[in-house]
Motif scaffolding. Structure first.
Motif, mmCIF file in Angstrom:
data_model
loop_
_atom_site.group_PDB
_atom_site.id
_atom_site.type_symbol
_atom_site.label_atom_id
_atom_site.label_comp_id
_atom_site.label_asym_id
_atom_site.label_seq_id
_atom_site.Cartn_x
_atom_site.Cartn_y
_atom_site.Cartn_z
ATOM 1 N N LYS A 198 0.850 -1.183 0.000
ATOM 2 C CA LYS A 198 0.000 0.000 0.000
ATOM 3 C C LYS A 198 0.888 1.235 0.000
ATOM 4 C CE LYS A 198 -3.567 2.119 2.822
ATOM 5 N NZ LYS A 198 -4.186 2.111 4.136
ATOM 6 N N GLN A 200 2.237 4.172 1.152
ATOM 7 C CA GLN A 200 2.275 5.022 2.342
ATOM 8 C C GLN A 200 3.720 5.444 2.563
ATOM 9 O OE1 GLN A 200 0.622 2.869 5.665
ATOM 10 N NE2 GLN A 200 -1.358 3.819 5.378
ATOM 11 N N GLU A 353 -7.142 12.695 -0.718
ATOM 12 C CA GLU A 353 -5.884 12.048 -1.089
ATOM 13 C C GLU A 353 -4.930 11.807 0.085
ATOM 14 O OE1 GLU A 353 -5.123 10.631 -3.837
ATOM 15 O OE2 GLU A 353 -6.763 11.293 -5.102
ATOM 16 N N SER A 354 -5.317 12.227 1.281
ATOM 17 C CA SER A 354 -4.472 11.916 2.446
ATOM 18 C C SER A 354 -4.367 10.399 2.559
ATOM 19 C CB SER A 354 -5.110 12.486 3.715
ATOM 20 O OG SER A 354 -4.474 11.944 4.847
ATOM 21 N N CYS A 355 -3.179 9.897 2.852
ATOM 22 C CA CYS A 355 -3.026 8.440 2.881
ATOM 23 C C CYS A 355 -3.598 7.838 4.152
ATOM 24 C CB CYS A 355 -1.566 8.035 2.701
ATOM 25 S SG CYS A 355 -0.604 8.009 4.216
ATOM 26 N N GLY A 356 -3.737 8.659 5.187
ATOM 27 C CA GLY A 356 -4.368 8.161 6.407
ATOM 28 C C GLY A 356 -3.409 7.529 7.381
ATOM 29 N N GLN A 357 -2.138 7.588 7.058
ATOM 30 C CA GLN A 357 -1.183 6.936 7.958
ATOM 31 C C GLN A 357 -1.019 7.715 9.261
ATOM 32 O OE1 GLN A 357 3.167 4.859 7.716
ATOM 33 N NE2 GLN A 357 2.856 6.635 6.468
ATOM 34 N N CYS A 358 -0.704 9.004 9.167
ATOM 35 C CA CYS A 358 -0.487 9.690 10.441
ATOM 36 C C CYS A 358 -1.591 10.682 10.788
ATOM 37 C CB CYS A 358 0.913 10.278 10.555
ATOM 38 S SG CYS A 358 1.489 11.234 9.196
#
Lengths: 438, 714
Positions: A198, A200, A353-358
């Motif tokens: 994925k 990230q 489009e934020s990957c959502g990781q942090c």
């Protein structure tokens, strides 16, 4: 009006370096590229056995800086690659342009793919890389296919694979496509994506130069950066540097879009005044007045008309006025533009489009979008502007990758320059610009 | 040496560590969610942002390595502001309904919010809602509460061995999910409940059963496998409500297996035997203790009078405590019978001293290991993780087994063969050693024997590296090998092999208290279960054994038990396995009794009762002591289990463990019988003893229970 008349002054000021073959017949074919001197640089390197360190000096001399947005000196970046590491070293071309208003890499792949290929082979020769990838954005599928064809042509001509041009240098290059995620343009997310994971971003350090694809040294550069390399080797670093101005060597493609008469890619010498570039692109459309410009793409700060008219199009010129060159994706806005609505569209992009990781980016971009949307829906509150600024500042500088900062830039710059419009929208529940035009 | 300052405090550290590790060592608190000392660093929650001098933006303490001269501030306004802003972001989409959340009161997010959260939210929009997923019978999901720290994802990938969970989707839509329609099958899955810093993953069996502040926490250990994992049982109203790991880096680190975590359900199964029972005229009668004990004494004495002392036999479970075993041996001794054994699944008795051969944590430091005949993920799930760690650190594992048993470890070499071929495999390995370095085989008898064997080219190929590498080597025999008919030969050969490569030799025996029971039994001239079968036994007393299921691999022993006239079971449960018994005495579950156990790495652990025995049941050591009185034997007047323990283990003397060795080696080369039974007998973790067979949640859809257990709980 016939085309030639419009194009006459334009042709004079353009400097097609990366887009050298654009106006020729069959621009993407290897024959066309060779006809303008393509692969000569590579041949010279391999026959004269020019040492990688001499070539690297030439790149350093050219003043070439990363064209993907960060503007990091390319020669310096290449010198970070470990010299005597065991095993594979990878070279990656980042063609994952996904920000609204960016379309320069697409045109380079479409019209001049062999210049990228030659640039990458030379890069691989300098850094002793064995395998390369061109990671192409998932939403430009035709270019992915056509780049594959260009690779085949190059392989057939003995320019890729084992013992290139019968030398003892080998390099294999592959076309890889993403699936359209903006985050995969971030170099470490791109590396993850190439590995099949994925997309990230990774925490840095370690940087890709020491820990990249499959943990091996990897160098990631933008498409336009690679496409500039053959010219530099052919004409010399100094010649390239002389094309531009101090701190900004060479040429740059500006993807001009928005309220402009002739949207498109304009490759010019660095340091051209903004006003000239505006004229090149035919000026603001419909004879309207210029209101503001985003000079380098949505992740660079918005600049109001009176400021940008004084600026020159190069790294220093734009940073002087509080913005940056970015990827050169210039979005022109005329007097009819409602800044609140525009910000809503841009913040939706970063939210989606934020990957959502942090945490700050994952939660903050959604929050920002919802506040702007609330204002547009007529539900705004007066302290929303302070809240917007505060939330953006709290995203900025606290995330793993630079895209958190990118998401904050438009919010802060839009409010800074057009606070009146935002206040009007909140107080009246409707757009100031649309009200004026009614 | 690296010198740095944290909050003005000068600190020197040796190796390169992260800021959070150094801060933890010196007791400076930095809030965190995604960081866990046993997992890789993700640096995604951003809660541990701290100020570092001369750096413009706050840095994550979990991912930033300390450098010489660094000055870190964890309490400044700059740091606080960064941490508070992350807290605010985490809370905007997190439900603020702690009173109805199962994690309430023991939630890292809740605790941290008290220190770093605002009293009022600035977020007025709709909150995110995430659909829950069914990931199996053990873990309940409440994914709207998830803060995407990915501890669960990293645990299953790094410790569990397979990435069964992932973060799917992007941005605000990112959510924890298993593969489509899959549940989490890892035998270590319950640990993600502990790891989850919020109420997103909670225990399904414990869900809404009690609040954390109502629970009394008492330490105990697990006796479901030979590790003796340290546990903390949480008790409400004299009932165990849940089990959590108690950290012990030498044994279980901070993890436990699902079997250890959910076995407590079995304590309260309907099968619990609450009163003594005797069979009269083929009917079961509930009686009081006095009547039951008199009934036993009468029958045993009659047996002795009519058929001699040798007609009485005792079988006890490998789960028995040292005290219980000592007393059972003493009763047998006083009666004058040698028929006592605990090795109920073994078929070969010519070896003793089974133990790991090293500390549990030492496994991680090994470089080359051969494991022969072990279904380790079933037998000792947590031990598998140590081998996994070893391989992740560059160690090489060679695995020879009768069952295609996926260890979830990248193997250097895997050989699947019949259990009767283990002996041949070892001989071929020794033959290869002889080929590579002939002088390494020291034992002259075995040398002569090995010389005569044919060399196997394949074995020679992979043994080369094993023999020549100058690093830490080991060979382990698993439970499956120890249960083989020729187990003593395997022990002998494996011992020679370890000696020849200067490596460790150990066994992965699954007898929970095997080392302790061996310590008591090995000195005495006792009969094995094999010897007993040759004799006429008319009375049998079993302790904590459910014959039909515990001994099912040992068909001959099951037959023997059936033929015996008078049978007494001291057991915590009733059930169909005891249908042909004559008397059942209710014994307390091990957590309701005190007792001592020695784990596979020779670590003695004594536990105290943490709840009172259910119904009329009594601790087994007390039952045995009173039985001694009723049988009119002398010297049965112990007041406490400590007194009993002192008889076996002198607090000041070192324990004299028998070495892991075989008494003899049968050097007659037997040709393999083609139709020979391949003795695999994998025991699934939820089938290994009486308690776990009755812990209902462990019996997920996939692994159906082998016995039909009523789905009710007391």
């Amino acid at each position: 009006m016939p085309d030639e008349i419009i194009n006459a002054p334009v042709q004079k000021k353009l400097f097609p370096l990366c887009l050298a073959t654009k106006d020729l017949n069959h621009p993407a074919s290897i024959k066309t590229y060779i006809s303008i001197g393509g692969y000569e640089a590579l041949k010279k390197i391999l026959t004269d056995k020019i040492s990688p360190s001499d070539l690297l000096e030439e790149i350093k001399l050219s003043g070439l800086r990363g064209r993907g947005g960060a503007g990091f000196p390319t020669g310096l970046k290449w010198s970070f690659m470990p010299k005597n590491a065991k095993g594979e070293k990878y070279l990656v071309c980042n063609s994952d342009e996904g920000e609204p208003g960016t379309f320069k890499d697409r045109d380079i792949i479409r019209y001049n793919p062999h210049q990228i290929i030659e640039g990458m082979i030379i890069g691989a020769y300098i850094m002793d890389a064995t395998v390369g990838f061109n990671y192409i954005h998932g939403e430009i599928w035709n270019e992915y296919l056509s780049f594959g064809e260009a690779l085949n042509q190059a392989r057939q001509a003995g320019l890729l694979g084992k013992n290139i041009l019968n030398s003892d240098f080998s390099f294999e290059l592959h076309a890889v496509h993403g699936y359209g995620a903006y985050i995969c343009g971030e170099e470490t997310a791109l590396i993850e994506s190439i590995e099949g994971k994925k997309g990230q971003p990774r925490f840095k350090p370690p940087f890709p130069a020491t820990y990249g694809i499959y943990g091996k040294p990897t160098c990631v550069n933008n498409t336009e950066t690679f496409a500039s390399i053959p010219w530099i080797i052919r004409h010399g670093g100094q010649a390239f540097n002389d094309l531009g101005v101090a701190n900004s060597g060479g040429t740059k493609i500006f993807s001009v879009s928005g309220h402009i008469s002739n949207p498109g890619n304009y490759e010019i010498q660095m340091g051209m005044p903004f006003s000239e570039l505006l004229d090149l692109a035919g000026g603001v459309w419909k004879g309207h007045k210029l209101k503001a410009v985003i000079p380098g793409g949505p992740s660079t700060a918005l600049v109001p008309a009176h400021t940008i008219m004084q600026a020159t199009m190069d790294y220093d010129g734009l940073s002087k006025i509080g913005s940056s060159l970015g990827a050169g994706s210039m979005i022109v806005m005329d007097e009819t533009t409602c800044m609140v609505n525009t910000l809503k569209r841009l913040s939706y992009f970063f939210y989606e489009e934020s990957c959502g990781q942090c945490t700050p980016c994952r939660e903050g971009t959604g929050w920002v979008y919802r506040i702007v949307k609330r204002i547009v829906d007529g539900q705004g509150r007066l302290d929303d502007l302070n809240l917007l600024k505060d939330v953006s500042q709290k995203i900025s500088g606290r995330t793993i990758c630079a895209l958190g900062d990118a998401a904050a830039v438009p919010v802060l710059s839009f409010i800074k320059h057009f606070e009146v419009e935002f206040e009007y929208f909140i107080r009246h529940g409707k757009s100031m610009i649309e009200s004026l035009n009614d | 040496m690296i010198k740095l300052k944290i909050d003005g405090k000068s600190i020197e550290v040796q190796s390169k560590k992260t800021i959070i590790e150094v801060a933890d060592e010196v007791g400076i608190d930095i809030p965190r969610f995604c960081y866990h000392k046993k997992l890789t660093v993700a640096a995604n929650c951003r809660m541990c942002l701290v100020q570092v001098k001369n750096i413009g933006k706050p840095l994550p303490a979990c991912a930033t390595q300390v450098m010489d001269g660094m000055e870190v501030s964890t309490k400044t306004k700059f740091t606080k502001e960064a941490q508070q802003s992350v807290m605010e972001f985490l809370l905007i989409n997190h439900p603020l309904d702690c009173p109805i959340c199962d994690q309430g009161g023991e939630c890292e997010l809740q605790d941290t919010a008290v220190a770093y959260g605002a009293s009022e939210s600035r977020y007025a929009e709709e909150k995110r809602v995430v659909v829950n997923k069914n990931i199996g019978p053990l873990i309940s999901t409440d994914l709207t509460r998830c803060i995407q720290c990915t501890r669960c994802v990293r645990f299953l990938k790094e410790i569990g061995g397979v990435q069964e969970l992932g973060l799917v989707g992007r941005g605000e839509h990112a959510e924890i999910s298993a593969y489509v329609d899959k549940s989490v099958e890892s035998e270590l899955s319950g640990n993600i409940i502990d790891l989850c810093p919020v109420g997103a993953l909670t225990s399904k069996p414990f869900r809404y059963k009690a609040r954390t502040w109502e629970l009394v926490r008492r330490p105990t250990i697990s006796i479901h496998d030979s590790l003796g994992s340290n546990l903390e049982m949480h008790i409400k109203d004299d009932r165990v409500m849940r089990t959590l790991p108690k950290e012990n880096d030498a044994i279980n680190e901070c993890w436990i297996s699902d079997r250890d975590r959910f076995s407590y359900e079995g304590f309260y199964h309907n099968d619990r035997l609450l009163e003594p029972m005797i069979k009269k005229n083929k009917k079961w009668l509930k009686v009081d203790w006095e009547e039951a004990l008199l009934f036993i004494a009468k029958n045993i004495n009659r047996s002795i009078a009519h058929e001699g002392q040798d007609s009485v036999a005792f079988l006890h479970s490998p789960q028995s405590s040292i005290e219980e075993s000592y007393l059972i041996h003493k009763i047998a001794d006083k009666i004058g019978t040698q028929n006592v054994d605990y090795r109920i699944t073994q078929k070969n008795f010519d070896f003793s001293g089974t133990w790991l051969g090293c500390e549990i944590s030492e496994i991680e430091t090994l470089d080359q290991v051969i494991i022969l005949g072990s279904n380790m993920r079933f037998d000792q799930p947590l031990l598998t993780h140590r081998f996994r760690k070893m391989v992740h650190q560059g160690g090489k594992l060679i695995f020879i087994n009768a069952l295609e048993h996926d260890l979830l470890i990248p193997l250097e070499k895997k050989i699947i063969c019949k259990s009767q071929e283990y002996r041949t495999q070892l001989i071929q390995m020794l033959r290869a050693v002889y080929e590579i370095e002939p002088k390494k085989i020291i034992n002259q008898d075995i040398l002569a024997f090995i010389k005569k064997q044919k060399l196997n080219a394949d074995t020679l190929q992979w043994m080369k590296q094993f023999v020549k590498g100058k690093n830490k080597k080991a060979i382990f025999l698993g439970q499956n090998a120890l249960e083989a008919n020729d187990a003593s030969d395997l022990v002998f050969l494996a011992n020679c092999l370890a000696e020849s490569v200067s490596g460790l030799f150990g066994s992965l025996s699954n007898y929970p208290n095997g080392v302790g029971l061996d310590l008591i039994a090995h000195k005495q001239e006792l009969k094995s279960t094999k010897d007993m079968m040759a004799k006429k036994i008319s009375s049998l007393i079993t302790l904590n054994i459910e014959p039909k299921y515990d001994i099912r691999a040992n068909i001959n022993l099951t037959d023997l038990i059936q033929k015996i006239n008078f049978k007494v079971a001291i057991t915590p449960y009733s059930g169909d396995a005891f249908d042909d018994f004559d008397c059942l005495l209710p014994m307390a579950i091990y957590t309701e009794s005190s007792g001592s156990y020695i784990n596979i790495a020779r670590k003695l652990q004594s536990i105290k009762a943490i709840t009172s025995p259910k119904g009329q049941s009594r601790p087994a050591w007390k039952i045995l002591r009173v039985l001694g009185n009723y049988l009119d034997l002398d010297d049965f007047d112990y007041d406490s289990s400590e007194q009993v323990l002192c008889k076996v283990i002198h607090p000041k003397k070192r324990l004299a463990y028998p070495p892991l060795a075989a008494k003899k080696f049968n050097n007659k080369e037997k040709p393999l019988k083609k139709d020979g039974r391949n003795e695999i007998h994998p025991i699934l973790p939820e089938q290994s003893d009486m308690i776990v067979r009755r812990a209902i949640s462990l019996h997920s859809k996939k692994n159906k229970p082998l016995i039909n257990i009523r789905q009710e709980v007391l």
